[in-house]
Design a protein around this motif. Sequence first.
Motif, PDB file in Angstrom:
ATOM      1  N   GLU A  48       0.856  -1.168   0.000  1.00  0.00           N
ATOM      2  CA  GLU A  48       0.000   0.000   0.000  1.00  0.00           C
ATOM      3  C   GLU A  48       0.901   1.229   0.000  1.00  0.00           C
ATOM      4  O   GLU A  48       1.709   1.420   0.911  1.00  0.00           O
ATOM      5  CB  GLU A  48      -0.913  -0.012   1.226  1.00  0.00           C
ATOM      6  N   GLU A  49       0.753   2.061  -1.008  1.00  0.00           N
ATOM      7  CA  GLU A  49       1.692   3.169  -1.217  1.00  0.00           C
ATOM      8  C   GLU A  49       1.750   4.126  -0.033  1.00  0.00           C
ATOM      9  O   GLU A  49       2.816   4.657   0.282  1.00  0.00           O
ATOM     10  CB  GLU A  49       1.303   3.936  -2.485  1.00  0.00           C
ATOM     11  N   ASP A  98       3.448   3.338  -8.702  1.00  0.00           N
ATOM     12  CA  ASP A  98       2.843   3.010  -9.994  1.00  0.00           C
ATOM     13  C   ASP A  98       2.747   4.201 -10.939  1.00  0.00           C
ATOM     14  O   ASP A  98       2.152   4.108 -12.012  1.00  0.00           O
ATOM     15  CB  ASP A  98       1.460   2.381  -9.798  1.00  0.00           C
ATOM     16  N   ASN A  99       3.328   5.339 -10.532  1.00  0.00           N
ATOM     17  CA  ASN A  99       3.449   6.518 -11.389  1.00  0.00           C
ATOM     18  C   ASN A  99       2.092   7.043 -11.867  1.00  0.00           C
ATOM     19  O   ASN A  99       1.910   7.396 -13.033  1.00  0.00           O
ATOM     20  CB  ASN A  99       4.340   6.209 -12.600  1.00  0.00           C
ATOM     21  N   ASP A 100       1.120   7.110 -10.928  1.00  0.00           N
ATOM     22  CA  ASP A 100      -0.180   7.683 -11.283  1.00  0.00           C
ATOM     23  C   ASP A 100      -0.399   9.030 -10.603  1.00  0.00           C
ATOM     24  O   ASP A 100      -1.519   9.533 -10.536  1.00  0.00           O
ATOM     25  CB  ASP A 100      -1.308   6.726 -10.909  1.00  0.00           C
ATOM     26  N   SER A 101       0.691   9.615 -10.076  1.00  0.00           N
ATOM     27  CA  SER A 101       0.683  10.921  -9.403  1.00  0.00           C
ATOM     28  C   SER A 101      -0.065  10.891  -8.073  1.00  0.00           C
ATOM     29  O   SER A 101      -0.351  11.938  -7.498  1.00  0.00           O
ATOM     30  CB  SER A 101       0.052  11.997 -10.310  1.00  0.00           C
ATOM     31  N   LEU A 102      -0.356   9.686  -7.557  1.00  0.00           N
ATOM     32  CA  LEU A 102      -1.024   9.543  -6.271  1.00  0.00           C
ATOM     33  C   LEU A 102      -0.222   8.600  -5.388  1.00  0.00           C
ATOM     34  O   LEU A 102       0.590   7.820  -5.880  1.00  0.00           O
ATOM     35  CB  LEU A 102      -2.446   8.991  -6.457  1.00  0.00           C
ATOM     36  N   THR A 103      -0.473   8.681  -4.087  1.00  0.00           N
ATOM     37  CA  THR A 103       0.218   7.781  -3.155  1.00  0.00           C
ATOM     38  C   THR A 103      -0.790   6.986  -2.323  1.00  0.00           C
ATOM     39  O   THR A 103      -0.527   6.648  -1.179  1.00  0.00           O
ATOM     40  CB  THR A 103       1.146   8.577  -2.217  1.00  0.00           C
ATOM     41  N   ASN A 104      -1.946   6.705  -2.917  1.00  0.00           N
ATOM     42  CA  ASN A 104      -2.974   5.949  -2.192  1.00  0.00           C
ATOM     43  C   ASN A 104      -3.328   4.649  -2.901  1.00  0.00           C
ATOM     44  O   ASN A 104      -4.371   4.062  -2.634  1.00  0.00           O
ATOM     45  CB  ASN A 104      -4.236   6.796  -2.017  1.00  0.00           C
TER      46      ASN A 104
END
Length: 479
Positions: free
Chosen positions: A217-218, A237-243
């Motif tokens: 879990e990021e 995962d380089n989706d600009s989120l950390t959740n």
Amino acid sequence: MWMGPPDTGDGTGTFCVQSSGEWRQGSCTGSGVEASVWANSSVLMVNNVTHVVGGYFVLGGKNWTVVSAGQQPRLNLSNNTICGEMSINCGMEGCEQVGYMMASPGSHTTFYHGRLDSLVSENQYNGRLSGNQTRSLYFYHNTSYLWVSTNASNMTQLGGPYNVSGTFNDSYGGQWKVNSISKNKINIVGLNVLAGSGAYTNVSKSKSGVIKIGWLEEFRLGGWDKQTGNQRGLDLDNDSLTNGTVYIAISDSQTAGIYDTFFFFNATGNNAFSTALSVSDPNVNNRKFGLNNSNRVTLLSIDPRADRVRFYSDKMGDWADLGDFRMDGNVSVPIIVRSPNGSSASANASINNIRVKGSSVNRIFSLPGSVPNATITGAGEVRIVNIGQYSLGSGEYVFEVRATVGQNSEMLEEWKWPRASPRTFLVDGYTGQAAYVSGFRQFPITRYDGETYEGEIKELYTANWTQAGKYYKAVLAFI
């Protein structure tokens, strides 16, 4: 096809024949063609027309051949067509059963067929690892050869026949090996895909055949940010989120049961777990993973029990526990070097001493000869090759870390020294659950012989549980 057992001993019954070729016992309440059936050992009567074994008739627009009569009549569809049933629209109240007809690849002399509803199981690993949500397959075999299809009407779509040890490709990118064939079971093994998870990887990387999958879990990564009072979180995962949640796997590539290879699920294409990282690689850069170059983490170790994997980032944190290691394994100690203003700096980091803690020892051991060291700029590792070379025994090791720049040297405060637990063997404080035995029968006592005295051991005669027959002699105390 099997048309179902009639309720009476003479093979009499009413059936509703579906467009799929399925014979359902009972009158038609919706679609279908109704048929009244009577049979004896030699003939089958359908809607008052008599047919002998080997004869055929037309019903519901289809040709049927009589295979056998008697109490369990059997019929074949013409042109080697087989029929079956599958589950669709599954929900809280169950699944809808839908019939199908399929053109088989061979005769009906001895055949078996079935459908695998999905190669990807529900509710695994917090969700499926594959974007494809079905991956259904149809199978047909004659106990020696197997045909496979993804088409409910054409059994030869994927071809065949395949014998045991043969391989075939599904239409989703998976390659499979036929492991065994029996009348009611076919065993297939994924060669580049993990059944159940839908994840693609090189299965040959596992000597035991067991690849273990987990997830990260990021928001839990990157250490604790003292300024915000929250976890930092890393965007792997380089989706600009950390959740988000990213998936990982480990395998035993060299020796069965010794897990030394790590996979990171990049969620792109059919080779989602294609990149394998070796935990033994001395090059730190070869053990980094993540799709965001500024948020990558480094593989540190795989627990000897193969139930825990450790990573680290180049973010400042308070952790110092490196986990368990094999006594003949390598121990990597991550180190961050910063200048007083917080920018990255370069220094030669070394481990000169190890404090050994155990049940009967607590002492500092000075490493002989050339001590483990490395030049680190920003973040890096000092690796101790084969921790068992020092013959310090198992226990907890605490590593003194020194950094040297020119004539200046600084030692990490002892309470910050990293620690690890090399193991010569593993001990766990729990056991598996044994089987339960049920179905005990009552064994009633039928009579006593002799006089009864308090505390006397006396002869006891019992009958077996059928209440009749041979008596068994035994003793009973303190009646």
